[in-house]
Design an enzyme around this catalytic site. Structure first.
Site, PDB file in Angstrom:
ATOM      1  N   ARG A  89       3.840   3.402  -7.559  1.00 20.30           N
ATOM      2  CA  ARG A  89       2.777   3.441  -8.552  1.00 20.30           C
ATOM      3  C   ARG A  89       1.546   4.223  -8.116  1.00 20.30           C
ATOM      4  O   ARG A  89       1.030   5.052  -8.872  1.00 20.30           O
ATOM      5  CB  ARG A  89       2.305   2.013  -8.888  1.00 20.30           C
ATOM      6  CG  ARG A  89       3.134   1.317  -9.878  1.00 20.30           C
ATOM      7  CD  ARG A  89       3.219  -0.153  -9.537  1.00 20.30           C
ATOM      8  NE  ARG A  89       4.054  -0.316  -8.385  1.00 20.30           N
ATOM      9  CZ  ARG A  89       5.383  -0.462  -8.452  1.00 20.30           C
ATOM     10  NH1 ARG A  89       5.954  -0.556  -9.607  1.00 20.30           N
ATOM     11  NH2 ARG A  89       6.109  -0.550  -7.365  1.00 20.30           N
ATOM     12  N   THR A  90       1.059   3.948  -6.924  1.00 16.80           N
ATOM     13  CA  THR A  90      -0.208   4.570  -6.523  1.00 16.80           C
ATOM     14  C   THR A  90      -0.020   6.070  -6.356  1.00 16.80           C
ATOM     15  O   THR A  90      -0.885   6.864  -6.748  1.00 16.80           O
ATOM     16  CB  THR A  90      -0.708   3.925  -5.213  1.00 16.80           C
ATOM     17  OG1 THR A  90      -0.602   2.507  -5.352  1.00 16.80           O
ATOM     18  CG2 THR A  90      -2.140   4.296  -4.925  1.00 16.80           C
ATOM     19  N   LYS A 118       5.304  16.418  15.766  1.00 19.28           N
ATOM     20  CA  LYS A 118       5.191  17.218  17.008  1.00 19.28           C
ATOM     21  C   LYS A 118       4.001  16.781  17.846  1.00 19.28           C
ATOM     22  O   LYS A 118       3.655  17.443  18.818  1.00 19.28           O
ATOM     23  CB  LYS A 118       5.051  18.703  16.638  1.00 19.28           C
ATOM     24  CG  LYS A 118       6.309  19.260  15.988  1.00 19.28           C
ATOM     25  CD  LYS A 118       6.173  20.732  15.649  1.00 19.28           C
ATOM     26  CE  LYS A 118       5.672  20.938  14.244  1.00 19.28           C
ATOM     27  NZ  LYS A 118       5.582  22.340  13.834  1.00 19.28           N
ATOM     28  N   ARG A 139      -2.789   7.165   1.695  1.00 16.24           N
ATOM     29  CA  ARG A 139      -2.350   5.790   1.958  1.00 16.24           C
ATOM     30  C   ARG A 139      -1.837   5.756   3.388  1.00 16.24           C
ATOM     31  O   ARG A 139      -0.996   6.581   3.771  1.00 16.24           O
ATOM     32  CB  ARG A 139      -1.242   5.387   1.006  1.00 16.24           C
ATOM     33  CG  ARG A 139      -0.541   4.118   1.471  1.00 16.24           C
ATOM     34  CD  ARG A 139       0.419   3.562   0.465  1.00 16.24           C
ATOM     35  NE  ARG A 139      -0.304   2.988  -0.658  1.00 16.24           N
ATOM     36  CZ  ARG A 139       0.269   2.190  -1.551  1.00 16.24           C
ATOM     37  NH1 ARG A 139       1.536   1.879  -1.464  1.00 16.24           N
ATOM     38  NH2 ARG A 139      -0.432   1.691  -2.556  1.00 16.24           N
ATOM     39  N   HIS A 172      -7.607  -1.747  -0.982  1.00 15.79           N
ATOM     40  CA  HIS A 172      -6.876  -0.903  -1.938  1.00 15.79           C
ATOM     41  C   HIS A 172      -7.825  -0.738  -3.131  1.00 15.79           C
ATOM     42  O   HIS A 172      -7.601  -1.298  -4.213  1.00 15.79           O
ATOM     43  CB  HIS A 172      -5.567  -1.598  -2.345  1.00 15.79           C
ATOM     44  CG  HIS A 172      -4.555  -0.710  -2.999  1.00 15.79           C
ATOM     45  ND1 HIS A 172      -4.849   0.540  -3.517  1.00 15.79           N
ATOM     46  CD2 HIS A 172      -3.228  -0.900  -3.241  1.00 15.79           C
ATOM     47  CE1 HIS A 172      -3.748   1.066  -4.023  1.00 15.79           C
ATOM     48  NE2 HIS A 172      -2.755   0.214  -3.872  1.00 15.79           N
TER      49      HIS A 172
END
Ligand code: CP
Length: 358
Positions: A89-90, A118, A139, A172
């Site tokens: 969703r986000t 790396k 996120r 959030h």
């Protein structure tokens, strides 16, 4: 006017969240967010303004002409979606919000196929994204990383805004914005949010949406918050301390049925077992009394609503899905509109969109 370039990282990090707000605003002095990092940046006038803007955008977007008009605002901007934690969703609603406003987008969803594999540091990765993009939506599993990156970028020669799309177990904020937008819309013709009772149920200890929404609700008067969870998953002390300091009426309980009967909104959450520190830790907790089904639906007020940030497992029975009080699908779509409003605001477009002829 406070600027992130005038304060060292350690000094900034140590500030109480509410004192950080001015450092994260757009430099034009209007008090609007530039970086969006935590719920404490949003007061009631700002929440209501974003909701009004989201309503306007969703109305304009209904027609082909309106959709093209909205797309004309930011075709010269690009957004990077840097999601090193799973999301449906986000990720998708931010992507759709960018598309609504004409931004083009790029993404990294797996650091195993970026140069972090790396050994590149997250700081260098984010600085790299800022070379190609004009906004970073991120996120991460790490608490505070979005904040650190916002400070780093503001102190680089290529500052771009950061939107925190979920940071560890911590915050959030854009989920909380869509939750508040959903509450505003649900109760707008029924007297508003003030004086309502909101119940949170499930994994309140590790649910970042709960921390952010609980804070945003403190912007409204007389809202009672009820926290229903097994003792091991109850609301954390920092949330309780904020509520106590602000004089918010709240209750901590394990009685879901009583809470549902007393509530205007019931916010269910799933068990966040991705944060378990030992294998099977969450599975040992008896969560059977913390699920919303037909019995709870029968207890909910006629005007009450059921919310969930989603994804769900079995904490809301599917038999509730078609009840008009089940708000979680609409809540999800509301996320696209409020995130469009937030992105438009970040780029200073709110007056232009609100004042346009549509
Ligand atoms: N509510 C929420 O954050 O959902 P996703 O994890 O699917 O983005």
């Amino acid at each position: 006017m406070a600027k992130l370039t005038e304060i060292g990282w350690k000094e900034f990090e140590a500030l109480p969240l509410e004192e950080k707000r001015p450092y994260l605003e757009r430099p034009d002095g209007g008090g609007m967010p530039y970086h969006t990092l935590f719920a404490q940046q949003f007061d009631r006038p700002l929440l209501e303004r974003l909701a009004t803007l989201a309503n306007r955008i969703r109305f304009i977007a209904k027609s082909r002409e309106g959709a093209l008009f909205l797309k004309s605002f930011l075709p010269h901007k690009r957004a990077m979606l840097y999601f090193s934690q799973p999301s449906s969703r986000t990720f998708l609603s931010h992507l759709a919000a960018c598309q609504i406003l004409g931004l083009t987008t790029g993404s990294v969803r797996d650091t195993a196929i970026s140069s972090e594999f790396k050994g590149e540091s997250k700081e260098d990765s984010v600085r790299t994204f800022s070379s190609y993009f004009d906004m970073i939506i991120m996120r991460t599993p790490e608490k505070g990383l979005a904040e650190k990156m916002a400070w780093e970028l503001s102190n680089s020669d290529r500052p771009v805004p950061i939107i925190n799309a979920g940071s560890g177990k911590d915050q959030h904020p854009t989920q909380a914005l869509l939750d508040i937008y959903t509450l505003i819309r649900s109760f707008e013709k029924k007297g508003g949010i003030d004086g309502r009772t909101v119940t949170f149920c499930g994994d309140l200890m590790r649910g970042r949406t709960v921390r952010s929404l609980s804070y945003l609700l403190t912007n409204f008067s007389g809202v009672k918050q009820i926290f229903v969870a097994p003792p091991d998953l109850q609301v954390p002390a920092d949330v309780v301390m904020i509520l106590a300091k602000k004089g918010v009426d709240f209750e901590v309980t394990d009685n879901l049925k009583a809470a549902v009967a007393a509530s205007d909104a019931v916010y269910m959450t799933r068990i966040q077992d991705e944060w378990d520190t030992a294998k099977g830790e969450s599975a040992k907790i008896d969560t059977s009394r913390f699920k919303f089904g037909a019995e709870e639906l029968a207890l909910l007020k006629p005007d009450g609503i059921i919310m969930h940030p989603l994804p769900r497992r079995d904490e809301i029975a599917t038999c509730c899905d078609h009840d008009p009080r089940a708000m979680y699908w609409r809540q999800m779509r509301n996320g696209m509109w409020i995130r469009s409003a937030l992105i438009a605001t970040t780029f200073g477009l709110e007056e232009e969109i609100l004042g346009c002829g549509y």
